[in-house]
Scaffold this motif. Sequence first.
Motif, short mmCIF file in Angstrom:
data_model
loop_
_atom_site.label_atom_id
_atom_site.label_comp_id
_atom_site.label_asym_id
_atom_site.label_seq_id
_atom_site.Cartn_x
_atom_site.Cartn_y
_atom_site.Cartn_z
N ILE A 120 9.24 5.26 -5.54
CA ILE A 120 7.99 5.10 -6.29
C ILE A 120 7.52 3.65 -6.25
O ILE A 120 6.33 3.36 -6.07
N GLN A 121 8.46 2.73 -6.38
CA GLN A 121 8.09 1.32 -6.32
C GLN A 121 7.55 0.95 -4.95
O GLN A 121 6.54 0.22 -4.84
N GLN A 122 8.19 1.46 -3.87
CA GLN A 122 7.72 1.18 -2.53
C GLN A 122 6.34 1.78 -2.28
O GLN A 122 5.45 1.13 -1.70
N MET A 123 6.13 3.03 -2.73
CA MET A 123 4.83 3.67 -2.56
C MET A 123 3.76 2.96 -3.37
O MET A 123 2.60 2.90 -2.96
N THR A 124 4.13 2.43 -4.52
CA THR A 124 3.17 1.67 -5.33
C THR A 124 2.70 0.42 -4.60
O THR A 124 1.50 0.10 -4.58
N LEU A 125 3.64 -0.27 -3.94
CA LEU A 125 3.26 -1.45 -3.16
C LEU A 125 2.36 -1.07 -1.99
O LEU A 125 1.38 -1.76 -1.69
N GLU A 126 2.71 0.05 -1.31
CA GLU A 126 1.88 0.50 -0.19
C GLU A 126 0.48 0.88 -0.67
O GLU A 126 -0.53 0.61 0.01
N LEU A 127 0.42 1.53 -1.85
CA LEU A 127 -0.88 1.90 -2.40
C LEU A 127 -1.72 0.67 -2.70
O LEU A 127 -2.94 0.65 -2.45
N GLN A 128 -1.10 -0.36 -3.22
CA GLN A 128 -1.84 -1.58 -3.51
C GLN A 128 -2.37 -2.22 -2.23
O GLN A 128 -3.50 -2.72 -2.19
N GLU A 129 -1.56 -2.20 -1.15
CA GLU A 129 -2.02 -2.75 0.12
C GLU A 129 -3.19 -1.94 0.68
O GLU A 129 -4.18 -2.49 1.18
N LYS A 130 -3.07 -0.60 0.62
CA LYS A 130 -4.16 0.25 1.11
C LYS A 130 -5.43 0.05 0.30
O LYS A 130 -6.54 0.06 0.84
N GLN A 131 -5.26 -0.13 -1.01
CA GLN A 131 -6.43 -0.36 -1.85
C GLN A 131 -7.11 -1.67 -1.51
O GLN A 131 -8.35 -1.76 -1.48
N LYS A 132 -6.30 -2.68 -1.20
CA LYS A 132 -6.88 -3.96 -0.78
C LYS A 132 -7.63 -3.82 0.54
O LYS A 132 -8.72 -4.38 0.72
N GLU A 133 -7.05 -3.07 1.50
CA GLU A 133 -7.73 -2.84 2.77
C GLU A 133 -9.04 -2.08 2.56
O GLU A 133 -10.06 -2.38 3.19
N LEU A 134 -9.01 -1.08 1.66
CA LEU A 134 -10.22 -0.32 1.37
C LEU A 134 -11.30 -1.21 0.77
O LEU A 134 -12.48 -1.11 1.14
N ASP A 135 -10.92 -2.08 -0.14
CA ASP A 135 -11.90 -3.00 -0.73
C ASP A 135 -12.49 -3.93 0.32
O ASP A 135 -13.70 -4.22 0.30
N ASP A 136 -11.65 -4.39 1.27
CA ASP A 136 -12.16 -5.26 2.34
C ASP A 136 -13.15 -4.51 3.22
O ASP A 136 -14.20 -5.05 3.61
N PHE A 137 -12.81 -3.25 3.56
CA PHE A 137 -13.72 -2.45 4.39
C PHE A 137 -15.05 -2.23 3.68
O PHE A 137 -16.12 -2.31 4.29
N ARG A 138 -14.98 -1.90 2.40
CA ARG A 138 -16.22 -1.68 1.64
C ARG A 138 -17.07 -2.95 1.59
O ARG A 138 -18.30 -2.88 1.68
#
Length: 317
Positions: A120-138
């Motif tokens: 869960i901790q690892q997936m949370t970190l991955e989710l945060q990275e993906k969210q940052k990438e999504l914000d950059d794309f937007r």
Amino acid sequence: MRLLHCAPSAHRGRRRECPGGSEGSSGDIRLAGNEEKWWGREEHIRHWGPQHRGMAGGRCIGMVLFEGGWGGRKERAFRALPNTVDEIDALLNEEKSKASCFTGLSASVVDDCNKRAEEIQQMTLELQEKQKELDDFRQNISQVKEKWLNPLKQLVDRINEKFSSFFSSMQCAGEVDLHTENEEEYDKYGIRIRVKFRSSTQLHELTPHHQSGGERSVSTMLYLMALQELNRCPFRVVDEINQGMDPVNERRVFDVVVKTACKESTSQYFFITPKLLQDLTYTEKMTVLLVYNGSSMLESSSWNLKAFYRRRRRFQS
């Protein structure tokens, strides 16, 4: 840290008797010494209020004294406890019930729980990275969108200004705007044309259901003329645009075309039509060419240009 149980306050200062009945024994002396030590502690904690000094009729039940004063965390934990014995017992039973639920757990269950927690901790970190990438794309999409959308809106506004002016000259109304149902669906952006030909109606989108064929022809012609101010070209050809128009709209469109085509520094117009109304407006900058054709016309091979000139000069003389 020491946990003390004190007797009722009425016993303070009284000499305790030993179970054997003898007075002044060493056990009696120790008991008295402990009692005096407790009352000294009571004076130390008196400022904490009666809710901490004694409960249930003046008795001190389970009072916790910390050597060297109260610690911050210890003090907060102590203040969080209930104020009555019954509440403490209920809280204790509740915690015992919670603890009993964890009996019989195997080591594999604990390992699985720890493993899941790590996942869960690892997936949370991955989710945060993906969210940052999504914000950059937007953000990038928003910047690119502003570069082409704002100039496009300005261009459509210029077209609308000309289009509305043409309709106003005909005592009608028309608008052009950039229309889309969802701003994120870029492939569905389009130009919307809305017109009205009668003062008693509202603006309607240009469709086969709201306007007649002649009204659609008028709207199309005026829209093309509004575009010519933005797209420079040497000449324009308009073929049979007045077909299907009623006489009133045909005359209106012809007048607008003449005014637009005869302005300075504008494109040359070729207006091709099989018919023209009577008493139309013409200017000196216009040239009318009539093309004859039919079964009685000469074949091109039989046409003699020199003979034509001779007959023309003979008629003129």
